[in-house]
Scaffold this motif. Structure first.
Motif, mmCIF file in Angstrom:
data_model
loop_
_atom_site.group_PDB
_atom_site.id
_atom_site.type_symbol
_atom_site.label_atom_id
_atom_site.label_comp_id
_atom_site.label_asym_id
_atom_site.label_seq_id
_atom_site.Cartn_x
_atom_site.Cartn_y
_atom_site.Cartn_z
ATOM 1 N N ALA A 176 0.823 -1.225 0.000
ATOM 2 C CA ALA A 176 0.000 0.000 0.000
ATOM 3 C C ALA A 176 0.856 1.274 0.000
ATOM 4 C CB ALA A 176 -0.973 -0.034 1.175
ATOM 5 N N PRO A 177 1.882 1.398 0.866
ATOM 6 C CA PRO A 177 2.713 2.607 0.806
ATOM 7 C C PRO A 177 3.424 2.773 -0.541
ATOM 8 C CG PRO A 177 3.183 1.369 2.820
ATOM 9 C CD PRO A 177 2.286 0.518 1.995
ATOM 10 N N GLY A 178 3.849 1.646 -1.123
ATOM 11 C CA GLY A 178 4.526 1.722 -2.428
ATOM 12 C C GLY A 178 3.589 2.245 -3.504
ATOM 13 N N MET A 203 -7.849 -6.677 -10.369
ATOM 14 C CA MET A 203 -6.792 -6.485 -9.387
ATOM 15 C C MET A 203 -6.807 -5.047 -8.869
ATOM 16 S SD MET A 203 -2.721 -7.183 -9.637
ATOM 17 C CE MET A 203 -2.744 -8.957 -9.769
ATOM 18 N N THR A 204 -7.259 -4.896 -7.624
ATOM 19 C CA THR A 204 -7.204 -3.595 -6.950
ATOM 20 C C THR A 204 -6.563 -3.858 -5.594
ATOM 21 O OG1 THR A 204 -9.299 -3.896 -5.789
ATOM 22 C CG2 THR A 204 -9.417 -2.899 -7.989
ATOM 23 N N GLY A 210 -3.090 -13.717 -12.317
ATOM 24 C CA GLY A 210 -4.117 -12.990 -11.557
ATOM 25 C C GLY A 210 -3.707 -12.783 -10.111
ATOM 26 N N LEU A 211 -4.595 -13.196 -9.209
ATOM 27 C CA LEU A 211 -4.355 -12.965 -7.790
ATOM 28 C C LEU A 211 -3.666 -14.156 -7.108
ATOM 29 C CD1 LEU A 211 -7.745 -11.195 -6.991
ATOM 30 C CD2 LEU A 211 -5.492 -10.131 -7.042
ATOM 31 N N ALA A 212 -3.196 -15.114 -7.911
ATOM 32 C CA ALA A 212 -2.533 -16.291 -7.328
ATOM 33 C C ALA A 212 -1.289 -15.880 -6.542
ATOM 34 C CB ALA A 212 -2.166 -17.291 -8.426
ATOM 35 N N GLY A 213 -0.593 -14.848 -7.003
ATOM 36 C CA GLY A 213 0.618 -14.387 -6.317
ATOM 37 C C GLY A 213 0.298 -13.864 -4.924
ATOM 38 N N ALA A 214 -0.863 -13.193 -4.795
ATOM 39 C CA ALA A 214 -1.258 -12.655 -3.484
ATOM 40 C C ALA A 214 -1.542 -13.805 -2.519
ATOM 41 C CB ALA A 214 -2.486 -11.755 -3.632
ATOM 42 N N ALA A 215 -2.205 -14.855 -3.035
ATOM 43 C CA ALA A 215 -2.509 -16.024 -2.195
ATOM 44 C C ALA A 215 -1.216 -16.741 -1.793
ATOM 45 C CB ALA A 215 -3.431 -16.983 -2.954
ATOM 46 N N THR A 240 2.452 -9.931 -5.271
ATOM 47 C CA THR A 240 1.029 -9.923 -4.921
ATOM 48 C C THR A 240 0.198 -9.124 -5.907
ATOM 49 O OG1 THR A 240 1.302 -7.979 -3.510
ATOM 50 C CG2 THR A 240 1.517 -10.117 -2.440
ATOM 51 N N ALA A 241 0.791 -8.106 -6.516
ATOM 52 C CA ALA A 241 -0.022 -7.176 -7.304
ATOM 53 C C ALA A 241 0.782 -6.592 -8.467
ATOM 54 C CB ALA A 241 -0.516 -6.052 -6.392
#
Ligand code: NDP
Length: 388
Positions: free
Chosen positions: A105-107, A365-366, A316-321, A127-128
């Protein structure tokens, strides 16, 4: 004078960044420094470098920080909102060196300024990736890699045509257990895993080096940062950690980046880019080194590499998981709730369960969707850990 902000200033990367800045004080105005629990170090550095604001992510430390900064011009702040505010504080160059998903988030907020983001926090791209790269594209911000392997690839690609890149080889030291018999890994302790043969780094990343979860993150990071197809990204074990990465081109040539294992090189390159300036790092004497060794990275010893391939394929969001499950499993290993080899088992089960759920692959992706997946993966990982 360049205005600089350092997120994660009290950590290993943060301290190396401050070391370079302190050697050339006249060139920099420190806007904000942020840390977590180590407010003594944060206050000391903020005062020494004349920072405008010092932020601890840990609200419980606010009073202590404020007391230490009393009577100085440095403003004290605490908590997530204050971290995000620090990212909005005008800066030409920002170092993103918070550890873990908390750095995202800060980045992202810093990228909104359109300046330069030196990205050590690998979890941001894992993750994103699409969100981070898309934000930079929209705002005109520049992202410079600070992970030594990605800095090496970045440097090997200067002046090159990306369409001529045949493969990228990311080297790995092999971590603390590279020479252990595989059967012995089940009994490896956090203390043993936290001893790196070549690099001096934070505890979490050192354990991730032993399990190669760190390399897994780096493979995904390579895919996201350089937009290179997963099948063109390779890993090899290089125990000396002197070649940080290689790029192979269509004509068969390979460009290797060679240097001492000192993060101040990659940090300094990002600080001075596009120039090269003198840095206080060891100059290698290749005649004394004599031999460099390479061996295949075996997915039986390092199952995290297989998981990275699965994550890149899903996208997709697999990296976040993946990252969230890995962070939760790492916490459990450090707390001795699970064994060393069980980290990969937990992460594998979470990825399988979440991949079969609709939406992971194609969801928008948000920051919110990334954080939702992160939370869900941590809950699933905790369930898997409890079953052990
Ligand atoms: P460290 O653990 O040494 O430092 C982490 C920093 O983040 C500290 O300033 C810490 O504060 C702060 N922090 C911890 N948790 C939070 C949180 N929830 N919110 C805000 N700040 C927090 O890590 P490293 O410096 O080793 O690594 C930083 C990042 O750089 C990681 O993503 C890592 O993967 C990456 N990286 C590191 C390399 C290295 O050589 N160390 C090499 C390449 C990449 P405090 O200590 O005060 O609690």
């Amino acid at each position: 004078m360049r205005r600089v902000t350092i997120f994660g200033a009290t950590g290993s990367i943060g301290q190396s960044t401050l070391d370079l800045i302190a050697r050339d004080r006249e060139s920099y105005q420190v806007a904000a420094l942020t840390g977590g629990r180590n407010v003594v170090q944060l206050a000391k550095d903020a005062i020494a470098l004349g920072a405008e604001v010092a932020v601890t992510a840990d609200e419980a430390q606010y009073k202590a920080l404020k007391t230490m900064l009393a009577g100085t011009p440095v403003r004290a702040a605490a908590g997530r909102a204050a971290l995000l505010e620090a990212a909005e504080w005008p800066a030409d160059w920002t170092m993103s060196a918070i550890v873990g998903a908390a750095g995202l988030a800060p980045g992202l907020k810093a990228l909104e300024q359109g300046g330069t983001l030196a990205l050590a926090n690998k979890e941001s791209l894992v993750t994103a990736g699409a969100l981070v790269m898309g934000t930079a594209q929209r705002t005109g911000a520049t992202i410079l890699p600070v992970d030594s392997e990605h800095s090496a690839v970045f440097q090997a690609l200067v002046g090159e045509d990306m369409t001529a890149v045949e493969r990228v080889i990311i080297t790995a030291s092999g971590g603390a257990f590279r020479d252990w018999p595989i059967e012995a890994l089940t009994d490896a302790t956090p203390e043993q895993a936290a001893t790196h043969p070549n690099w001096d780094m934070g505890q979490r990343i050192t354990i991730d080096s032993a399990s190669m979860f760190n390399k897994a993150l780096e493979l995904i990071e390579t895919r996201e940062f350089f937009g290179i197809a997963p099948e063109k990204i390779e890993t090899i074990v290089h125990p000396e950690s002197l070649i940080h990465a290689l790029v192979g081109f269509e004509d068969g040539a390979m460009m290797a980046h060679v240097g001492a294992p000192d993060m101040r090189h990659a940090i300094g390159y990002a600080l001075h880019w596009p120039e090269r300036r003198k840095l206080p790092v060891e100059r290698l004497d290749l005649t004394r080194i004599g031999t460099l060794n390479f061996r295949p990275a075996d997915t039986e010893r390092y199952p995290a590499l297989g998981l990275a391939a699965q994550v890149m394929e899903t996208g997709g969001l697999a990296g976040a998981a993946f990252n969230a499950a890995k962070e939760r499993a790492l916490d459990a290993f450090i707390a001795r709730d699970i064994g060393f080899t069980q980290m990969a088992e937990v992460v594998g089960r979470v990825i399988d369960k979440m991949s079969s759920r609709e939406g992971l692959q194609n969801a928008e992706m948000t920051l919110d969707t990334v954080e939702d997946v992160d939370r869900a993966a941590r809950i699933l990982a905790a369930e898997e850990i409890n079953k052990i």
